[in-house]
Design an enzyme around this catalytic site. Sequence first.
Site, PDB file in Angstrom:
ATOM      1  N   GLU A 132       0.757  -1.155  -0.112  1.00 18.85           N
ATOM      2  CA  GLU A 132       0.195   0.035  -0.118  1.00 18.85           C
ATOM      3  C   GLU A 132       1.013   1.191   0.126  1.00 18.85           C
ATOM      4  OE1 GLU A 132      -3.963  -0.416   1.863  1.00 18.85           O
ATOM      5  OE2 GLU A 132      -2.892  -1.273   3.470  1.00 18.85           O
ATOM      6  N   GLU A 152      -4.212  -9.290   3.756  1.00 16.89           N
ATOM      7  CA  GLU A 152      -5.017  -8.595   4.806  1.00 16.89           C
ATOM      8  C   GLU A 152      -6.289  -9.632   5.170  1.00 16.89           C
ATOM      9  OE1 GLU A 152      -3.591  -6.672   2.647  1.00 16.89           O
ATOM     10  OE2 GLU A 152      -2.964  -4.760   3.873  1.00 16.89           O
TER      11      GLU A 152
HETATM   12  N1  COA Z   1       5.473  -8.181  11.705  1.00 15.22           N
HETATM   13  C1  COA Z   1       6.305  -8.345  12.797  1.00 15.22           C
HETATM   14  N2  COA Z   1       7.578  -8.942  12.479  1.00 15.22           N
HETATM   15  C2  COA Z   1       7.757  -9.372  11.049  1.00 15.22           C
HETATM   16  C3  COA Z   1       6.802  -9.240  10.118  1.00 15.22           C
HETATM   17  C4  COA Z   1       5.712  -8.717  10.457  1.00 15.22           C
HETATM   18  N3  COA Z   1       4.767  -8.397   9.428  1.00 15.22           N
HETATM   19  N4  COA Z   1       7.434  -9.901   9.118  1.00 15.22           N
HETATM   20  C5  COA Z   1       8.501 -10.306   9.212  1.00 15.22           C
HETATM   21  N5  COA Z   1       8.863 -10.209  10.518  1.00 15.22           N
HETATM   22  C6  COA Z   1      10.050 -10.209  11.529  1.00 15.22           C
HETATM   23  C7  COA Z   1      10.113 -11.745  11.859  1.00 15.22           C
HETATM   24  O1  COA Z   1       9.538 -12.028  12.972  1.00 15.22           O
HETATM   25  C8  COA Z   1      11.501 -12.022  11.976  1.00 15.22           C
HETATM   26  O2  COA Z   1      12.189 -11.630  13.180  1.00 15.22           O
HETATM   27  P1  COA Z   1      13.147 -12.434  14.027  1.00 15.22           P
HETATM   28  O3  COA Z   1      14.113 -12.651  13.327  1.00 15.22           O
HETATM   29  O4  COA Z   1      13.265 -11.526  15.551  1.00 15.22           O
HETATM   30  O5  COA Z   1      12.278 -13.544  14.401  1.00 15.22           O
HETATM   31  C9  COA Z   1      12.258 -11.289  10.859  1.00 15.22           C
HETATM   32  O6  COA Z   1      11.176 -10.243  10.600  1.00 15.22           O
HETATM   33  C10 COA Z   1      12.586 -11.987   9.518  1.00 15.22           C
HETATM   34  O7  COA Z   1      11.276 -12.692   9.395  1.00 15.22           O
HETATM   35  P2  COA Z   1      11.347 -14.258   8.850  1.00 15.22           P
HETATM   36  O8  COA Z   1       9.962 -14.420   9.047  1.00 15.22           O
HETATM   37  O9  COA Z   1      12.234 -14.989   9.479  1.00 15.22           O
HETATM   38  O10 COA Z   1      11.919 -14.095   7.282  1.00 15.22           O
HETATM   39  P3  COA Z   1      11.300 -15.116   6.117  1.00 15.22           P
HETATM   40  O11 COA Z   1      12.119 -14.916   4.864  1.00 15.22           O
HETATM   41  O12 COA Z   1      11.313 -16.715   6.635  1.00 15.22           O
HETATM   42  O13 COA Z   1       9.884 -14.909   5.946  1.00 15.22           O
HETATM   43  C11 COA Z   1       7.800 -13.373   5.421  1.00 15.22           C
HETATM   44  C12 COA Z   1       9.239 -13.482   5.584  1.00 15.22           C
HETATM   45  C13 COA Z   1       7.448 -11.803   4.965  1.00 15.22           C
HETATM   46  C14 COA Z   1       7.159 -14.517   4.564  1.00 15.22           C
HETATM   47  C15 COA Z   1       7.205 -13.895   6.901  1.00 15.22           C
HETATM   48  O14 COA Z   1       7.986 -12.925   7.953  1.00 15.22           O
HETATM   49  C16 COA Z   1       5.713 -13.336   7.168  1.00 15.22           C
HETATM   50  O15 COA Z   1       5.029 -14.070   6.715  1.00 15.22           O
HETATM   51  N6  COA Z   1       5.569 -12.168   7.817  1.00 15.22           N
HETATM   52  C17 COA Z   1       4.222 -11.855   8.052  1.00 15.22           C
HETATM   53  C18 COA Z   1       3.603 -10.892   6.721  1.00 15.22           C
HETATM   54  C19 COA Z   1       2.358 -10.545   7.047  1.00 15.22           C
HETATM   55  O16 COA Z   1       1.281 -11.328   7.154  1.00 15.22           O
HETATM   56  N7  COA Z   1       2.259  -9.187   7.015  1.00 15.22           N
HETATM   57  C20 COA Z   1       0.936  -8.376   7.330  1.00 15.22           C
HETATM   58  C21 COA Z   1       0.271  -8.149   6.237  1.00 15.22           C
HETATM   59  S1  COA Z   1      -1.106  -7.510   6.570  1.00 15.22           S
END
Ligand code: COA
Length: 278
Positions: A132, A152
């Site tokens: 966004e 979302e």
């Molecule tokens: N909120 C808070 N922390 C987040 C985050 C989020 N949306 N996305 C990533 N992070 C953090 C992880 O918790 C991790 O922190 P840590 O190292 O302290 O554990 C760090 O960022 C790295 O993320 P990680 O999940 O280890 O990387 P990845 O490459 O395996 O996966 C994603 C990346 C983006 C696929 C995964 O982090 C994810 O699904 N995040 C949530 C996405 C989401 O739903 N966003 C909201 C959209 S409305």
Amino acid sequence: MIDTIATEIPEGQERLRLEVGEDGLGILTLCRPDKLNAWSWESTRQLGLLADRIRFDDRIRAVLLRAEGRAFCAGIDVTAPGGAITGRSAAQRTRNYHEGIRWAHERFAAFARLPQPVVAAVQGYCLGFGFELALMADIRIAADDAVLALPEARLGVAVDAGGDLRIARDAGAGWAKLLALTGRRIDAATAERLGLLQEVVAPAELAEAARATAAEIAANAPLAVQSVKRSIDAYADAAMASALDRTALAAALTLTSEDAQEGYAAGAYRRTPRFEGI
Ligand code: COA
């Protein structure tokens, strides 16, 4: 509650950083790479403050929006579910969320309606609010490793900052619905084909490509550049304000739902959510 009063960005608490270059560029950098630049109410507060600074800084002729680390922004901080907003009843929580989202929209508008054009440089994950935010820029350039989605609805909430509306504007309502209703991820090549990205380059070339485009704009006459941006937005965003008003209410309704609690909990624990429409 959200801090809506403070006008300072305490050292060490920066979510975004602004640098003003000699070449007329304002460089706005998301700087929380260890959390993949996950977005919070505090990030929104800082974005509003920095947009207000950029707006009246006539050294800045174009803005480069970029992010540190391997991801542009992985969306809303899912580890802080609704923590900022409370209320003593469901009705009061919904009311408080509505005001909170309206406050956020005012900060986003300060950024999206900056007089100076904004070029976004997008790499890696560009999810939810991250997508966004990129869509609030005037021009988007991405690395070919970019992954874009509006997940979302998978978390139980409505798209809350106009990303779906801007996709409808740029790619058509059918694509906006397909992406926002499924939460499906698309790669950079697909986003470019849909008109959501203006250029896709190799990751090593992203910084230079985005900077070069911003600098090309910054070299042109500021009054002409800003007039052109305003005219195009007046046409392309004609329906945006009233649609965003509706979005604020939809966001308040869904953010206070039980399905949102379920969606955020499932996201945090990496399990499949069970939605009930309540
Ligand atoms: N909120 C808070 N922390 C987040 C985050 C989020 N949306 N996305 C990533 N992070 C953090 C992880 O918790 C991790 O922190 P840590 O190292 O302290 O554990 C760090 O960022 C790295 O993320 P990680 O999940 O280890 O990387 P990845 O490459 O395996 O996966 C994603 C990346 C983006 C696929 C995964 O982090 C994810 O699904 N995040 C949530 C996405 C989401 O739903 N966003 C909201 C959209 S409305």
